[in-house]
Design a protein around this motif. Structure first.
Motif, PDB file in Angstrom:
ATOM      1  N   GLY A  42      28.333   8.364  18.715  1.00 42.29           N
ATOM      2  CA  GLY A  42      29.205   8.497  19.993  1.00 42.29           C
ATOM      3  C   GLY A  42      28.958  10.038  20.524  1.00 42.29           C
ATOM      4  N   TYR A  43      28.099  10.905  20.255  1.00 39.32           N
ATOM      5  CA  TYR A  43      28.089  12.233  20.849  1.00 39.32           C
ATOM      6  C   TYR A  43      27.277  12.118  22.085  1.00 39.32           C
ATOM      7  CZ  TYR A  43      28.907  13.679  15.882  1.00 39.32           C
ATOM      8  OH  TYR A  43      29.414  14.061  14.903  1.00 39.32           O
ATOM      9  N   PRO A  44      27.686  12.912  23.050  1.00 44.11           N
ATOM     10  CA  PRO A  44      27.056  13.095  24.382  1.00 44.11           C
ATOM     11  C   PRO A  44      25.707  13.900  24.149  1.00 44.11           C
ATOM     12  CG  PRO A  44      28.972  14.803  24.067  1.00 44.11           C
ATOM     13  CD  PRO A  44      28.952  13.859  22.968  1.00 44.11           C
ATOM     14  N   TRP A  45      24.893  13.533  25.079  1.00 39.25           N
ATOM     15  CA  TRP A  45      23.444  14.243  25.271  1.00 39.25           C
ATOM     16  C   TRP A  45      23.468  14.775  26.550  1.00 39.25           C
ATOM     17  CZ3 TRP A  45      20.078  15.820  22.097  1.00 39.25           C
ATOM     18  CH2 TRP A  45      18.764  16.172  22.509  1.00 39.25           C
ATOM     19  N   PRO A  46      23.946  16.084  26.558  1.00 43.85           N
ATOM     20  CA  PRO A  46      23.965  16.867  27.763  1.00 43.85           C
ATOM     21  C   PRO A  46      23.199  16.742  28.947  1.00 43.85           C
ATOM     22  CG  PRO A  46      24.404  18.388  26.055  1.00 43.85           C
ATOM     23  CD  PRO A  46      23.797  17.086  25.531  1.00 43.85           C
ATOM     24  N   ALA A  47      23.561  16.591  30.101  1.00 42.38           N
ATOM     25  CA  ALA A  47      22.665  16.163  31.185  1.00 42.38           C
ATOM     26  C   ALA A  47      21.608  17.124  31.441  1.00 42.38           C
ATOM     27  CB  ALA A  47      23.633  16.125  32.709  1.00 42.38           C
ATOM     28  N   ASN A  48      21.581  18.332  31.061  1.00 42.54           N
ATOM     29  CA  ASN A  48      20.639  19.269  31.352  1.00 42.54           C
ATOM     30  C   ASN A  48      19.635  19.571  30.314  1.00 42.54           C
ATOM     31  OD1 ASN A  48      22.360  20.801  29.347  1.00 42.54           O
ATOM     32  ND2 ASN A  48      21.770  22.686  30.019  1.00 42.54           N
ATOM     33  N   LEU A  49      19.601  18.527  29.518  1.00 37.47           N
ATOM     34  CA  LEU A  49      18.416  18.344  28.390  1.00 37.47           C
ATOM     35  C   LEU A  49      17.447  17.453  28.634  1.00 37.47           C
ATOM     36  CD1 LEU A  49      20.635  18.929  25.107  1.00 37.47           C
ATOM     37  CD2 LEU A  49      19.513  20.452  26.530  1.00 37.47           C
ATOM     38  N   PRO A  50      16.224  17.513  28.115  1.00 33.82           N
ATOM     39  CA  PRO A  50      15.096  16.362  28.252  1.00 33.82           C
ATOM     40  C   PRO A  50      15.763  14.991  27.748  1.00 33.82           C
ATOM     41  CG  PRO A  50      14.471  18.275  26.919  1.00 33.82           C
ATOM     42  CD  PRO A  50      15.859  18.550  27.081  1.00 33.82           C
ATOM     43  N   ALA A  51      15.581  14.070  28.564  1.00 29.72           N
ATOM     44  CA  ALA A  51      15.594  12.488  28.449  1.00 29.72           C
ATOM     45  C   ALA A  51      14.935  12.106  27.138  1.00 29.72           C
ATOM     46  CB  ALA A  51      15.519  12.024  29.777  1.00 29.72           C
ATOM     47  N   PRO A  52      15.825  11.792  26.130  1.00 28.65           N
ATOM     48  CA  PRO A  52      15.050  10.951  25.135  1.00 28.65           C
ATOM     49  C   PRO A  52      14.431   9.669  25.642  1.00 28.65           C
ATOM     50  CG  PRO A  52      17.472  10.619  25.108  1.00 28.65           C
ATOM     51  CD  PRO A  52      17.309  11.395  26.095  1.00 28.65           C
ATOM     52  N   VAL A  53      13.232   9.265  25.070  1.00 35.36           N
ATOM     53  CA  VAL A  53      12.568   8.166  25.449  1.00 35.36           C
ATOM     54  C   VAL A  53      12.285   7.389  24.006  1.00 35.36           C
ATOM     55  CG1 VAL A  53      11.398   9.213  27.266  1.00 35.36           C
ATOM     56  CG2 VAL A  53      10.368   9.151  25.228  1.00 35.36           C
ATOM     57  N   PRO A  54      12.287   5.937  24.361  1.00 34.76           N
ATOM     58  CA  PRO A  54      12.069   5.190  22.799  1.00 34.76           C
ATOM     59  C   PRO A  54      10.772   5.577  22.289  1.00 34.76           C
ATOM     60  CG  PRO A  54      12.777   3.887  25.151  1.00 34.76           C
ATOM     61  CD  PRO A  54      12.310   5.281  25.541  1.00 34.76           C
TER      62      PRO A  54
END
Length: 319
Positions: A42-54
């Protein structure tokens, strides 16, 4: 549950943001704004960080669904300059039930980038939904992914380490003792790559699955409620160290009342017996989950010792 650390925004801005498998951004590119998402736990991934990919484009092996918790990912943090062509796969901790994606993930990536080292933060699958060997397979896939894309990121394929915190330290020690050479006949080029890290960094790691020093929560979520002795033996990395285990740096504290300090001592002892280069720093005072400890004057020097070790081994450039 450990408090989430804050992202070092100024350091993040120094990084080029690149998705795994995409063309690297120019060295001067600022951090791109990515859609917000949520991490395991449930932790947020901040919008200004690289988008994680599968880690697997078409779904992870053994997935029990298609939601976020079923989809292991990796996020690339690429520095403007990487003189030693080094990368580190970062495994946040959280007892194999949640992940400290900022304090032991993005903050760590920012620190590595500031020292001219690429970072890849991995979100691996967790208990109680997933048990061994799923987590280790996710870690192996992360290492293979970085190695398969080494040329794209300006990384040397023999300069890929792994850094884990707490349960992420157990995952890292497992990856460093239970690796394989890859499958040369695999149709997927990523699966052709070795899963062996070239060096290990272990921060207050869980190591053994054996009583009396086991972190019981990590064991429960990794192996289930009543694991057999053979399962505990198989996933106790101190029992699997060989001369082929990568060089390692360990940091922990005597005062750690969550994961006993003897976890680190056992792994260090096994490394020394096997003739593996190893360095360990045990601070007397300090609670579990300190991360990089940038505001703790007693613990903050540990990262200075780490970067010194990395420089001595050619994994970071002189300042």
């Amino acid at each position: 549950m450990r408090r989430i650390g804050f992202v070092l925004a100024g350091l993040i801005a120094m990084s080029g943001v690149v998705g795994v498998g995409q063309t690297p951004a120019a060295a001067t590119a600022p951090a791109a704004v990515q859609p917000g998402g949520r991490m395991s736990g449930g932790y947020p991934w901040p919008a200004n960080l690289p988008a994680p990919v599968p880690l697997w484009a078409n779904g992870a092996p053994g997935a029990l669904g298609s939601s976020e918790e079923d989809t292991p990912t990796i996020a690339a943090f690429i520095p403007a300059s990487n003189p030693t062509k080094t990368a580190v796969v970062v495994a946040p901790g959280g007892g194999y039930v949640h992940l400290s994606m900022i304090k032991e993930g993005a903050d760590v990536a920012a620190w590595l980038n500031a020292h001219g080292v690429a970072a890849f933060v991995v979100r691996y699958r967790l208990g109680p939904k997933y048990h061994n060997p799923v987590e280790l397979n996710d870690a192996k896939r992360a290492i293979r992914t970085v190695r398969a894309n080494a040329a794209q990121y300006g990384i040397a394929p023999d300069h890929i380490g792994m850094w884990g915190f707490s349960a992420g330290g157990h995952l890292t020690a497992s990856a460093g003792t239970m690796f394989d050479a890859g499958d040369a006949a695999a149709a997927d080029p990523i699966e052709q790559q070795s899963s062996r890290p070239d060096f290990l960094i272990l921060s207050y790691p869980v190591i053994t699955m054996e009583d009396p020093y086991v972190h019981k929560g990590s064991r429960q979520y990794l192996l289930g409620d009543a694991p057999a002795q053979a399962e505990m033996d198989a996933m106790s990395p101190e029992q699997h160290v060989t001369a082929q285990t990568p060089p390692a740096f360990l940091f922990t504290t005597t005062d750690d009342h969550t994961v006993p300090v003897l976890n680190s001592v056992m792994f260090y002892t096994a490394l020394v017996k096997a003739g593996v280069p190893a360095e360990m720093h045990i601070f007397q005072h300090g609670a579990h989950g300190s991360g990089l400890a940038p505001t703790n004057p007693q613990l903050q020097p540990w990262t200075e010792l780490l970067i010194k070790w990395m420089r001595e081994r050619g994994y970071a450039a002189a300042p």
